[in-house]
Design a protein around this motif. Sequence first.
Motif, PDB file in Angstrom:
ATOM      1  N   VAL A  76       0.862  -1.189   0.000  1.00 39.38           N
ATOM      2  CA  VAL A  76       0.000   0.000   0.000  1.00 39.38           C
ATOM      3  C   VAL A  76       0.893   1.232   0.000  1.00 39.38           C
ATOM      4  O   VAL A  76       1.793   1.349   0.845  1.00 39.38           O
ATOM      5  CB  VAL A  76      -0.937   0.013   1.220  1.00 39.38           C
ATOM      6  N   LEU A  77       0.636   2.160  -0.917  1.00 41.65           N
ATOM      7  CA  LEU A  77       1.466   3.351  -1.072  1.00 41.65           C
ATOM      8  C   LEU A  77       0.617   4.609  -0.892  1.00 41.65           C
ATOM      9  O   LEU A  77      -0.573   4.622  -1.227  1.00 41.65           O
ATOM     10  CB  LEU A  77       2.122   3.366  -2.451  1.00 41.65           C
ATOM     11  N   GLY A  78       1.261   5.655  -0.350  1.00 42.46           N
ATOM     12  CA  GLY A  78       0.534   6.886  -0.110  1.00 42.46           C
ATOM     13  C   GLY A  78       1.366   8.132  -0.307  1.00 42.46           C
ATOM     14  O   GLY A  78       2.522   8.073  -0.764  1.00 42.46           O
ATOM     15  N   ASN A  79       0.779   9.257   0.079  1.00 41.42           N
ATOM     16  CA  ASN A  79       1.373  10.579  -0.141  1.00 41.42           C
ATOM     17  C   ASN A  79       1.881  11.235   1.132  1.00 41.42           C
ATOM     18  O   ASN A  79       2.117  12.441   1.153  1.00 41.42           O
ATOM     19  CB  ASN A  79       0.323  11.499  -0.776  1.00 41.42           C
ATOM     20  N   ALA A  80       2.044  10.474   2.205  1.00 44.00           N
ATOM     21  CA  ALA A  80       2.558  11.059   3.446  1.00 44.00           C
ATOM     22  C   ALA A  80       4.073  11.243   3.354  1.00 44.00           C
ATOM     23  O   ALA A  80       4.749  10.584   2.554  1.00 44.00           O
ATOM     24  CB  ALA A  80       2.196  10.161   4.621  1.00 44.00           C
ATOM     25  N   PRO A  81       4.636  12.106   4.193  1.00 47.02           N
ATOM     26  CA  PRO A  81       6.079  12.391   4.101  1.00 47.02           C
ATOM     27  C   PRO A  81       6.946  11.178   4.420  1.00 47.02           C
ATOM     28  O   PRO A  81       6.584  10.321   5.234  1.00 47.02           O
ATOM     29  CB  PRO A  81       6.278  13.495   5.148  1.00 47.02           C
ATOM     30  N   ILE A  82       8.092  11.132   3.773  1.00 46.59           N
ATOM     31  CA  ILE A  82       9.113  10.124   4.044  1.00 46.59           C
ATOM     32  C   ILE A  82      10.453  10.842   4.173  1.00 46.59           C
ATOM     33  O   ILE A  82      10.581  12.016   3.831  1.00 46.59           O
ATOM     34  CB  ILE A  82       9.191   9.066   2.926  1.00 46.59           C
TER      35      ILE A  82
ATOM     36  N   ASP B 249      18.715  13.980  -0.770  1.00 47.02           N
ATOM     37  CA  ASP B 249      17.407  13.836  -0.140  1.00 47.02           C
ATOM     38  C   ASP B 249      16.315  13.828  -1.204  1.00 47.02           C
ATOM     39  O   ASP B 249      16.334  14.623  -2.145  1.00 47.02           O
ATOM     40  CB  ASP B 249      17.158  14.975   0.833  1.00 47.02           C
ATOM     41  N   GLN B 250      15.331  12.920  -1.017  1.00 49.27           N
ATOM     42  CA  GLN B 250      14.237  12.788  -1.963  1.00 49.27           C
ATOM     43  C   GLN B 250      12.912  12.804  -1.198  1.00 49.27           C
ATOM     44  O   GLN B 250      12.830  12.352  -0.054  1.00 49.27           O
ATOM     45  CB  GLN B 250      14.344  11.476  -2.745  1.00 49.27           C
ATOM     46  N   THR B 251      11.869  13.313  -1.846  1.00 49.22           N
ATOM     47  CA  THR B 251      10.540  13.331  -1.219  1.00 49.22           C
ATOM     48  C   THR B 251       9.697  12.141  -1.637  1.00 49.22           C
ATOM     49  O   THR B 251       8.596  11.951  -1.101  1.00 49.22           O
ATOM     50  CB  THR B 251       9.789  14.620  -1.579  1.00 49.22           C
ATOM     51  N   GLU B 252      10.180  11.355  -2.587  1.00 53.90           N
ATOM     52  CA  GLU B 252       9.493  10.148  -2.999  1.00 53.90           C
ATOM     53  C   GLU B 252      10.515   9.072  -3.322  1.00 53.90           C
ATOM     54  O   GLU B 252      11.695   9.362  -3.554  1.00 53.90           O
ATOM     55  CB  GLU B 252       8.566  10.393  -4.194  1.00 53.90           C
ATOM     56  N   ALA B 253      10.074   7.831  -3.314  1.00 55.62           N
ATOM     57  CA  ALA B 253      10.984   6.713  -3.537  1.00 55.62           C
ATOM     58  C   ALA B 253      10.228   5.568  -4.203  1.00 55.62           C
ATOM     59  O   ALA B 253       8.991   5.539  -4.220  1.00 55.62           O
ATOM     60  CB  ALA B 253      11.601   6.246  -2.216  1.00 55.62           C
ATOM     61  N   GLN B 254      10.981   4.629  -4.750  1.00 54.78           N
ATOM     62  CA  GLN B 254      10.420   3.419  -5.343  1.00 54.78           C
ATOM     63  C   GLN B 254      10.317   2.348  -4.258  1.00 54.78           C
ATOM     64  O   GLN B 254      11.271   2.089  -3.545  1.00 54.78           O
ATOM     65  CB  GLN B 254      11.325   2.916  -6.476  1.00 54.78           C
TER      66      GLN B 254
ATOM     67  N   SER C 258      11.170  -0.028 -13.139  1.00 55.77           N
ATOM     68  CA  SER C 258      10.450   0.351 -14.355  1.00 55.77           C
ATOM     69  C   SER C 258       8.971   0.627 -14.093  1.00 55.77           C
ATOM     70  O   SER C 258       8.290   1.218 -14.938  1.00 55.77           O
ATOM     71  CB  SER C 258      10.580  -0.765 -15.404  1.00 55.77           C
ATOM     72  N   GLU C 259       8.482   0.223 -12.938  1.00 53.80           N
ATOM     73  CA  GLU C 259       7.063   0.416 -12.626  1.00 53.80           C
ATOM     74  C   GLU C 259       6.862   1.794 -11.995  1.00 53.80           C
ATOM     75  O   GLU C 259       7.128   2.015 -10.820  1.00 53.80           O
ATOM     76  CB  GLU C 259       6.568  -0.682 -11.684  1.00 53.80           C
ATOM     77  N   THR C 260       6.336   2.724 -12.792  1.00 52.42           N
ATOM     78  CA  THR C 260       6.209   4.106 -12.330  1.00 52.42           C
ATOM     79  C   THR C 260       5.119   4.274 -11.273  1.00 52.42           C
ATOM     80  O   THR C 260       5.132   5.270 -10.538  1.00 52.42           O
ATOM     81  CB  THR C 260       5.893   5.031 -13.517  1.00 52.42           C
ATOM     82  N   LEU C 261       4.179   3.348 -11.179  1.00 50.76           N
ATOM     83  CA  LEU C 261       3.127   3.454 -10.181  1.00 50.76           C
ATOM     84  C   LEU C 261       3.559   2.913  -8.823  1.00 50.76           C
ATOM     85  O   LEU C 261       2.741   2.846  -7.894  1.00 50.76           O
ATOM     86  CB  LEU C 261       1.867   2.724 -10.656  1.00 50.76           C
ATOM     87  N   ALA C 262       4.837   2.551  -8.709  1.00 48.00           N
ATOM     88  CA  ALA C 262       5.338   2.019  -7.442  1.00 48.00           C
ATOM     89  C   ALA C 262       6.053   3.082  -6.617  1.00 48.00           C
ATOM     90  O   ALA C 262       6.759   2.760  -5.668  1.00 48.00           O
ATOM     91  CB  ALA C 262       6.268   0.839  -7.696  1.00 48.00           C
ATOM     92  N   LEU C 263       5.851   4.352  -6.939  1.00 45.92           N
ATOM     93  CA  LEU C 263       6.441   5.429  -6.162  1.00 45.92           C
ATOM     94  C   LEU C 263       5.554   5.773  -4.965  1.00 45.92           C
ATOM     95  O   LEU C 263       4.332   5.647  -5.027  1.00 45.92           O
ATOM     96  CB  LEU C 263       6.619   6.674  -7.032  1.00 45.92           C
ATOM     97  N   TYR C 264       6.179   6.202  -3.895  1.00 49.33           N
ATOM     98  CA  TYR C 264       5.439   6.587  -2.698  1.00 49.33           C
ATOM     99  C   TYR C 264       6.092   7.809  -2.083  1.00 49.33           C
ATOM    100  O   TYR C 264       7.240   8.148  -2.363  1.00 49.33           O
ATOM    101  CB  TYR C 264       5.393   5.441  -1.682  1.00 49.33           C
TER     102      TYR C 264
ATOM    103  N   SER D  88       3.602  -4.237   3.077  1.00 45.56           N
ATOM    104  CA  SER D  88       4.501  -3.091   2.927  1.00 45.56           C
ATOM    105  C   SER D  88       3.678  -1.820   2.899  1.00 45.56           C
ATOM    106  O   SER D  88       2.699  -1.715   2.151  1.00 45.56           O
ATOM    107  CB  SER D  88       5.311  -3.195   1.625  1.00 45.56           C
ATOM    108  N   LEU D  89       4.092  -0.826   3.711  1.00 50.55           N
ATOM    109  CA  LEU D  89       3.377   0.434   3.819  1.00 50.55           C
ATOM    110  C   LEU D  89       4.331   1.562   3.473  1.00 50.55           C
ATOM    111  O   LEU D  89       5.200   1.921   4.271  1.00 50.55           O
ATOM    112  CB  LEU D  89       2.817   0.608   5.232  1.00 50.55           C
ATOM    113  N   GLY D  90       4.209   2.128   2.286  1.00 46.88           N
ATOM    114  CA  GLY D  90       5.118   3.162   1.817  1.00 46.88           C
ATOM    115  C   GLY D  90       4.453   4.529   1.794  1.00 46.88           C
ATOM    116  O   GLY D  90       3.550   4.781   1.005  1.00 46.88           O
TER     117      GLY D  90
END
Length: 509
Positions: free
Chosen positions: A235-241, A249-254, A261-267, A301-303
């Motif tokens: 499960v992936l979301g838009n909360a801070p990491i 430093d990155q605000t999103e990750a795979q 290659s899976e672009t929908l696996a970003l969180y 997995s909770l991203g």
Amino acid sequence: MKILKHTVSLLIVLALFISCNDDNGNDPNPPSATAPETQNVLVGESLDLTFSISVDAGYESASVSAANGEASISSEPESGATSGDIVVSYTGNTTGAGSVELTVTDVDGLTAKATAVINVGEEQKEFTITENITEDTTWEDGKTYILGGRIIVEPDVTLTIEGGAVVKGEAGSGSNATTLLVARDATLNANGTAQAPIIFTSVADEITPEDVDNGNFGSPNLDETQNGLWGGVIVLGNAPISYSDDGNDQTEAQIEGIPTSETLALYGGNDPSDSSGSLTYVTIRHGGTNIGQGNEINGLSLGGVGNGTTIENIEIVANQDDGVEWFGGTVNVSNVLVWNNGDDALDTDQDWQGTVDNVVTMSPDGSSMELDGPEGSSATVSGNAHTIMNVSAYVETNGSELIDVDDNTNVNISNVVFFGLATDDSGNADNMFSSDYSEYADNTKGYTITSIDAVLPSGTALADYFPQSLVDDGEVEEVADAQSGTGADTSVFGWTWASQAGALSNVGL
């Protein structure tokens, strides 16, 4: 006299002619009825059949008979009507051909018949899912859904899974690992109950929705230690990491376990209250397939999942990697049972800032808890913490760590009981807590590990397993058994496979 006789005969003929004609002087037609085209219905379900009728002399009545089912008239024209519809309700009995014969009678007693043909079929109970979920979808109680690969619930789409549904993953490894992945801005509402949990498992598992309906939640053919047979739930979301890629430093990750290659696996994002839906009374078992060294799929997995998401009453059984792993985010989780996982029971990363409350871990091959903090530049400035509380951990350690922290881990732990400690780990306290424990304990932000109880093997002491500082501070105490001190409320886990298999009582819970 002859003239009179001929006149009487003519009047009789004329009267007979008039009596056989309608008011307009026309010969009346017999009634007619037209059946609907062939219809389909499932066994046990009802279908409305509409017959059109024409009745010149006026409608009097109708009757029906049925083959391979039951039929009754639910609506009909008024008496005397010359046309209209007759609606017949039909319920199929068994798979095969069925029919309904309608008989219509007019006021003169003339009749007409019409026959409707019905195909009676079994309801489809098993579905193979091979494409992403791109529109709002419900997976129903009493049915089995086969994941034919990596299935993604795409953004702005809701997947609802009803209690009692069984979801099975096909075997797959590497980039073809089978998973259910909920992308950012998608929603998963998987809400089972204690009487009808939702089961995620392998296609090798012979469990059926009928087993669940009968209250049998364990696999009928797979051992509770068999792992790596499919992937898991992500499960992936838009909360801070807090993520760093080669020092940047990155605000999103795979997410771990999915090809880059899976672009929908970003969180990750900037919305702490983000919601990815809800998961309640869900059991995930026999998973953990990996796509490469150090790139595994956890049970759950909770991203970057936000605290608008509800996650409670979760069981993970025989996952090859971790039970539950958080990658940043703010989501709170309660009532978690992890049994026979191949690595850590609980794993936290990237500055997760939620709480997990009421946990049972049994027989992990890794640590009971591997707890990491923020990454990159935020590793030195973050003062927020995640919380782990009320844990009963049956460890069977044999050299594995009880708690693994880093020098920047931001966690507060309280009310934990460890039991199942191995005698051959006696005197091995430096390895029972990670080597970074002293740096963690010296952290000026005040993170704490408090209220720890332990059931010790005969002839051993607390200092044989726990850091001396915890012993000296009185934060670790010896108890007689796993139920006499702190720990989880195990009464809430009666719905789990572990409970039904007797695993809780076998270890003294």
